[in-house]
Design a protein around this motif. Structure first.
Motif, PDB file in Angstrom:
ATOM      1  N   HIS A   1       9.727  -3.518  -0.615  1.00 49.73           N
ATOM      2  CA  HIS A   1       9.180  -3.200   0.705  1.00 49.73           C
ATOM      3  C   HIS A   1       9.003  -1.693   0.898  1.00 49.73           C
ATOM      4  CE1 HIS A   1       7.798  -4.437   4.531  1.00 49.73           C
ATOM      5  NE2 HIS A   1       8.612  -5.444   4.708  1.00 49.73           N
TER       6      HIS A   1
ATOM      7  N   ASP B   1       3.688  -2.831   2.725  1.00 52.54           N
ATOM      8  CA  ASP B   1       3.895  -3.672   3.899  1.00 52.54           C
ATOM      9  C   ASP B   1       2.895  -4.816   3.848  1.00 52.54           C
ATOM     10  OD1 ASP B   1       1.452  -2.596   4.663  1.00 52.54           O
ATOM     11  OD2 ASP B   1       2.240  -1.472   6.377  1.00 52.54           O
TER      12      ASP B   1
ATOM     13  N   SER C   1       1.852  -4.919  12.658  1.00 49.64           N
ATOM     14  CA  SER C   1       1.264  -3.779  11.956  1.00 49.64           C
ATOM     15  C   SER C   1       0.840  -2.707  12.951  1.00 49.64           C
ATOM     16  CB  SER C   1       0.050  -4.236  11.138  1.00 49.64           C
ATOM     17  OG  SER C   1      -0.580  -3.107  10.539  1.00 49.64           O
TER      18      SER C   1
ATOM     19  N   ASN D   1       4.693   1.817   4.805  1.00 52.31           N
ATOM     20  CA  ASN D   1       5.041   0.903   5.884  1.00 52.31           C
ATOM     21  C   ASN D   1       4.608   1.457   7.231  1.00 52.31           C
ATOM     22  OD1 ASN D   1       6.927  -1.454   4.826  1.00 52.31           O
ATOM     23  ND2 ASN D   1       7.370   0.388   3.637  1.00 52.31           N
TER      24      ASN D   1
END
Length: 496
Positions: A150, A154, A323, A335
């Motif tokens: 991660h 993302d 998002s 991210n």
């Protein structure tokens, strides 16, 4: 103030990216994965092989950028967050392997295998991904398990990476050649100098982040439910003369058997729901596809909790990833994501009232999120100096269960995908089940849904010690769909 004090050819992890690295312990891993099911009969020799996929990755890695060919470079003394650079020894073959399921190759055998694969951390000395091709699945199918850290990706970047590797037909498309541009981390002296400069500026950075976060304290999981937080946030908005924001529900996450410290083992279950049925429910009862997904999860979890005598008189609290990317831009870092906290009305017995409650709660939290910055995760991450970030994050993960701190009960995520078939090395992708993250803080259960080619492909991952049979959740989701379908048809047939 940016996280990076670097040139355009240098790429450094943001504070949020680095948090996913720092959060890893023996039981908490921060990789996300997908389980693709393919019909490999159209591949050369009728078999999807590591060599075939490695050749594809080698030719298209430059389209996917960071996740496939970049590795971490640590800053000396841990003075700053790591950098990314292209791995000079990048070899896709090192990341791809294959295994064979024993006969008869059932869905349960596959789920158990994926659970074991998902327990294993990624090797940080090379690009942070791996792929396992699983042969022998019943019906002549092949499974492809892909895991990425991660810190490197993302949800939006995951979709972009899939798009780089997949085609719209069995015939592979022509792609532009790699222009040869390489990303290199700065030298040790420059990294130390940048780190020292950031350390000197950190008190200013912290003060700015605190000021930005204060008006949005009632959006932060756990903090939002504390007494007086709503009044404090409202006061800050008034003092800053900002427009009044819509109120949001502030429930506390109740105790459940999947909100205990998680262990090292993982259990996985996959299923699918027809998208046409979900759209029929949306058309009859109102709301969005995401509202239907949340209502299905509320009903499924109500059944799961009721079977165990854990049903309480209040809602669960779900973390819903959102998002922050705008207009498809990549923004800064891997991210660009935040989390909404939403009540999940498992306590409401009547299906119609439960659906209405989910719709109303989701509408409230979405309106509030849209009206605010949504950047609290970034700002809080920025308050901790890089040299201390790892210890602070790991302490928080370990301390939260000890003090019975439950900011949320679980993560529920709904990711929209393409509604047409895709192909990997000529093999048609039949399904794609997301396999996400669980932690001590976010709960030992995660439900993620990906819409693809007329279906909702569901992936459930859990701590095997807390939820040994996540396939029950899949079964309850199917029951929940039947219940809402019946309700929607009654509603559509009722005289107006």
């Amino acid at each position: 103030m940016k996280d990076e004090l670097t040139g355009p050819d240098m790429s450094q992890l943001t504070t949020v990216d680095a948090t996913f690295l720092n959060a890893e312990t023996g039981a908490n891993h921060a990789h996300i994965a997908g389980l693709g099911i393919v019909d490999a009969s159209s591949c050369p020799g009728g078999r999807l092989t590591p060599a075939l996929v490695a050749d594809l990755v080698r030719r298209r890695a430059h389209l996917a950028a960071r996740p496939l060919r970049q590795r971490l470079v640590q800053v000396p003394l841990g003075l700053d967050h790591p950098y990314w650079e292209d791995d000079p020894g990048f070899a896709p073959e090192r990341h791809i392997s294959e295994i064979e399921l024993p006969a008869p190759g059932t869905e349960r055998q596959l789920a158990d295998t994926v659970g074991r694969l998902h327990e294993q951390p990624l090797d940080r000395s090379r690009p942070l991904w791996e792929m396992v091709i699983v042969h022998g699945l019943e019906g002549g199918r092949t499974a492809v398990y892909v895991k990425v850290h991660h810190a490197a990706i993302d949800g939006v970047m995951a979709a972009e990476t899939l798009a780089a590797l997949l085609d719209l037909s069995p015939e592979p498309r022509e792609v532009p050649d790699d222009d040869g541009t390489e990303t290199r981390a700065p030298g040790a002296v420059q990294m130390l100098g940048t780190g020292l400069l950031k350390a000197a500026l950190h008190p200013v950075r912290t003060a700015v982040s605190m000021a930005r976060t204060a008006p949005h304290l009632d959006e932060i999981p756990g903090i939002a439910s504390l007494p007086g937080i709503g009044v404090m946030s409202a006061f800050m908005h008034g003092a800053l003369r900002r427009p009044e924001l819509p109120p949001v529900p502030r429930p506390s996450a109740p105790p459940t058997s999947f909100n205990l410290p998680i262990g090292r083992r993982r259990a996985v279950a996959c299923g699918e729901l027809p998208l046409d049925a979900v759209k029929e429910i949306r058309g009859a009862l109102g709301g969005s596809v995401n509202d239907v997904v949340m209502a299905l999860c509320a009903t499924a979890l109500r059944q799961w909790l009721d079977k165990r005598g854990e049903l309480e008189d209040g809602p669960l609290v779900a973390g819903v990833p959102v998002s922050l990317r705008r207009d498809g831009g990549s923004g800064e870092g891997a991210n660009q994501v935040s989390v909404m906290t939403a009540p999940l009305a498992v306590h409401v017995a009547d299906p119609a009232r439960r659906y209405a409650a989910v719709r109303a709660d989701m509408d409230a939290v979405k309106r509030r999120f849209v009206a605010s910055s949504g950047s609290w995760l970034h700002e809080i991450s920025a308050m901790v100096p890089a040299p201390l970030a790892g210890a602070v994050v790991r302490f928080a993960l370990q301390a939260a269960p000890s003090f019975s701190l439950r900011p949320i009960n679980l993560i529920v995520s709904n990711v929209p995908g393409p509604q047409f078939p895709l192909y990997l090395c000529g093999a048609r992708l039949l399904a794609y089940h997301p396999i996400s993250v669980i932690t001590d803080v976010s709960g030992g259960l995660n439900i993620t849904v990906f819409s693809y080619d007329g279906k909702l492909d569901v992936g459930v991952v859990a701590c095997r010690d807390l939820v040994p049979e996540p396939s029950e959740v899949i079964d309850h989701l199917v029951d929940a769909l039947d219940e809402l379908l019946a309700l929607s048809r009654e509603t559509a047939a009722a005289p107006t």
